[in-house]
Design a protein around this motif. Sequence first.
Motif, PDB file in Angstrom:
ATOM      1  N   VAL A   8      31.086 -81.502  -3.133  1.00 32.35           N
ATOM      2  CA  VAL A   8      30.820 -82.073  -4.455  1.00 32.35           C
ATOM      3  C   VAL A   8      31.241 -83.538  -4.458  1.00 32.35           C
ATOM      4  N   VAL A   9      30.297 -84.422  -4.797  1.00 34.09           N
ATOM      5  CA  VAL A   9      30.560 -85.864  -4.759  1.00 34.09           C
ATOM      6  C   VAL A   9      30.309 -86.473  -6.139  1.00 34.09           C
ATOM      7  N   VAL A  14      36.854 -84.952 -13.746  1.00 27.19           N
ATOM      8  CA  VAL A  14      36.500 -83.874 -14.664  1.00 27.19           C
ATOM      9  C   VAL A  14      35.190 -83.214 -14.241  1.00 27.19           C
ATOM     10  N   VAL A  15      34.243 -84.025 -13.814  1.00 25.71           N
ATOM     11  CA  VAL A  15      32.951 -83.489 -13.361  1.00 25.71           C
ATOM     12  C   VAL A  15      33.145 -82.669 -12.091  1.00 25.71           C
ATOM     13  N   ARG A  16      33.909 -83.211 -11.142  1.00 25.92           N
ATOM     14  CA  ARG A  16      34.154 -82.482  -9.896  1.00 25.92           C
ATOM     15  C   ARG A  16      34.834 -81.146 -10.161  1.00 25.92           C
ATOM     16  N   ASN A  17      35.858 -81.158 -11.008  1.00 31.46           N
ATOM     17  CA  ASN A  17      36.579 -79.929 -11.320  1.00 31.46           C
ATOM     18  C   ASN A  17      35.671 -78.911 -12.008  1.00 31.46           C
ATOM     19  N   GLY A  18      34.822 -79.408 -12.904  1.00 34.06           N
ATOM     20  CA  GLY A  18      33.902 -78.516 -13.609  1.00 34.06           C
ATOM     21  C   GLY A  18      32.905 -77.857 -12.667  1.00 34.06           C
ATOM     22  N   LEU A  19      32.373 -78.640 -11.755  1.00 34.88           N
ATOM     23  CA  LEU A  19      31.412 -78.090 -10.799  1.00 34.88           C
ATOM     24  C   LEU A  19      32.092 -77.099  -9.854  1.00 34.88           C
ATOM     25  N   ARG A  20      33.283 -77.459  -9.391  1.00 39.07           N
ATOM     26  CA  ARG A  20      34.011 -76.548  -8.503  1.00 39.07           C
ATOM     27  C   ARG A  20      34.263 -75.200  -9.200  1.00 39.07           C
ATOM     28  N   SER A  21      34.712 -75.251 -10.443  1.00 41.53           N
ATOM     29  CA  SER A  21      35.002 -74.023 -11.190  1.00 41.53           C
ATOM     30  C   SER A  21      33.733 -73.204 -11.415  1.00 41.53           C
ATOM     31  N   MET A  22      32.646 -73.896 -11.722  1.00 39.89           N
ATOM     32  CA  MET A  22      31.391 -73.208 -11.997  1.00 39.89           C
ATOM     33  C   MET A  22      30.884 -72.457 -10.767  1.00 39.89           C
ATOM     34  N   PHE A  29      28.491 -68.808  -3.327  1.00 35.68           N
ATOM     35  CA  PHE A  29      28.764 -70.227  -3.118  1.00 35.68           C
ATOM     36  C   PHE A  29      30.219 -70.436  -2.714  1.00 35.68           C
ATOM     37  N   ALA A  30      30.464 -71.495  -1.941  1.00 32.18           N
ATOM     38  CA  ALA A  30      31.832 -71.856  -1.564  1.00 32.18           C
ATOM     39  C   ALA A  30      31.934 -73.374  -1.507  1.00 32.18           C
ATOM     40  N   VAL A  31      32.756 -73.954  -2.376  1.00 28.36           N
ATOM     41  CA  VAL A  31      32.970 -75.406  -2.375  1.00 28.36           C
ATOM     42  C   VAL A  31      34.027 -75.734  -1.331  1.00 28.36           C
ATOM     43  N   LEU A  32      33.638 -76.501  -0.317  1.00 27.18           N
ATOM     44  CA  LEU A  32      34.549 -76.841   0.777  1.00 27.18           C
ATOM     45  C   LEU A  32      35.471 -77.997   0.432  1.00 27.18           C
ATOM     46  N   ALA A  33      34.951 -78.966  -0.328  1.00 28.03           N
ATOM     47  CA  ALA A  33      35.743 -80.170  -0.623  1.00 28.03           C
ATOM     48  C   ALA A  33      35.057 -80.981  -1.710  1.00 28.03           C
ATOM     49  N   GLU A  34      35.782 -82.005  -2.168  1.00 28.94           N
ATOM     50  CA  GLU A  34      35.260 -82.946  -3.154  1.00 28.94           C
ATOM     51  C   GLU A  34      35.420 -84.363  -2.612  1.00 28.94           C
ATOM     52  N   ALA A  35      34.530 -85.255  -3.037  1.00 30.64           N
ATOM     53  CA  ALA A  35      34.622 -86.664  -2.666  1.00 30.64           C
ATOM     54  C   ALA A  35      34.399 -87.506  -3.913  1.00 30.64           C
ATOM     55  N   ALA A  36      35.078 -88.659  -3.977  1.00 27.76           N
ATOM     56  CA  ALA A  36      34.993 -89.514  -5.161  1.00 27.76           C
ATOM     57  C   ALA A  36      34.041 -90.684  -4.993  1.00 27.76           C
ATOM     58  N   GLY A 102      16.585 -82.904  -3.117  1.00 27.76           N
ATOM     59  CA  GLY A 102      16.277 -82.622  -4.509  1.00 27.76           C
ATOM     60  C   GLY A 102      16.958 -83.590  -5.451  1.00 27.76           C
ATOM     61  N   TYR A 103      16.560 -83.546  -6.725  1.00 18.47           N
ATOM     62  CA  TYR A 103      17.080 -84.489  -7.723  1.00 18.47           C
ATOM     63  C   TYR A 103      17.121 -83.777  -9.070  1.00 18.47           C
ATOM     64  N   LEU A 104      18.327 -83.540  -9.566  1.00 17.93           N
ATOM     65  CA  LEU A 104      18.509 -82.893 -10.862  1.00 17.93           C
ATOM     66  C   LEU A 104      19.362 -83.776 -11.769  1.00 17.93           C
ATOM     67  N   LEU A 105      19.185 -83.601 -13.075  1.00 12.78           N
ATOM     68  CA  LEU A 105      20.024 -84.301 -14.039  1.00 12.78           C
ATOM     69  C   LEU A 105      21.189 -83.401 -14.438  1.00 12.78           C
ATOM     70  N   LYS A 106      22.286 -84.021 -14.868  1.00 16.65           N
ATOM     71  CA  LYS A 106      23.504 -83.261 -15.161  1.00 16.65           C
ATOM     72  C   LYS A 106      23.377 -82.372 -16.387  1.00 16.65           C
ATOM     73  N   ASP A 107      22.316 -82.548 -17.168  1.00 11.75           N
ATOM     74  CA  ASP A 107      22.137 -81.661 -18.320  1.00 11.75           C
ATOM     75  C   ASP A 107      21.329 -80.418 -17.963  1.00 11.75           C
ATOM     76  N   ALA A 108      21.057 -80.222 -16.678  1.00 11.35           N
ATOM     77  CA  ALA A 108      20.306 -79.042 -16.253  1.00 11.35           C
ATOM     78  C   ALA A 108      21.117 -77.778 -16.544  1.00 11.35           C
ATOM     79  N   PRO A 109      20.472 -76.700 -16.982  1.00 12.46           N
ATOM     80  CA  PRO A 109      21.179 -75.436 -17.210  1.00 12.46           C
ATOM     81  C   PRO A 109      21.843 -74.936 -15.923  1.00 12.46           C
ATOM     82  N   ARG A 110      22.904 -74.176 -16.089  1.00 11.37           N
ATOM     83  CA  ARG A 110      23.676 -73.706 -14.938  1.00 11.37           C
ATOM     84  C   ARG A 110      22.819 -72.938 -13.938  1.00 11.37           C
ATOM     85  N   GLU A 111      21.981 -72.030 -14.427  1.00  9.34           N
ATOM     86  CA  GLU A 111      21.152 -71.232 -13.513  1.00  9.34           C
ATOM     87  C   GLU A 111      20.157 -72.111 -12.752  1.00  9.34           C
TER      88      GLU A 111
END
Length: 208
Positions: A8-9, A14-22, A29-36, A102-111
Amino acid sequence: MTDITLLVVDDHPVVRNGLRSMFAAAPGFAVLAEAADGREAVALAEELRPDVVLMDLRMPGGGGVEAITEITRRGLPCKVLVLTTYDTDTDTIPAIEAGATGYLLKDAPREDLFNAVRAAAESRTVLSPDIAARLVTRVREPRSGTLSAREREVLRLVSRGTANREIAAELFISEATVKTHLTHIYAKLGVKDRAAAVATAYDRHLLP
């Protein structure tokens, strides 16, 4: 079935933490790491070899397009799925040209995001509906010139007298990338310097 591994980059914790939790709460799925930033993303992508990199675009310390370009140049096996708030042609087209799957916007639904990650892991292209529609329209329109969207953006700033360092800062790219864009612009327009490039672009109606 093996979990899809993720990097997750994003420059916002807050965004990284949210994506990791989701993704942690979803099976498969398995989140290996985060990058800033982009530079850290490239280093971690090479070290960890995730299946999919979720990449923001505009980040201090190294933008997403440059990171995608470098990941592609190094031949890393991971697929890059852009996840950002920016949907202009000057963002989408350079990212896709650089090698984004691929290219998605951050308002895309979770599914939709889960499905997009699965598709990217299988090397299938995924685009936000709005972006896909705009790209189709763009392809069908007569071309205004040979310059890419990013090259026109660089040339627009050059026409305002903006220095390379300032262009890099405004577009969240490196100064070396600005110079590369200028080299391509000169070659495409058949000119040798900034002034001639701007004059030719105006003559061909490539600049507003």
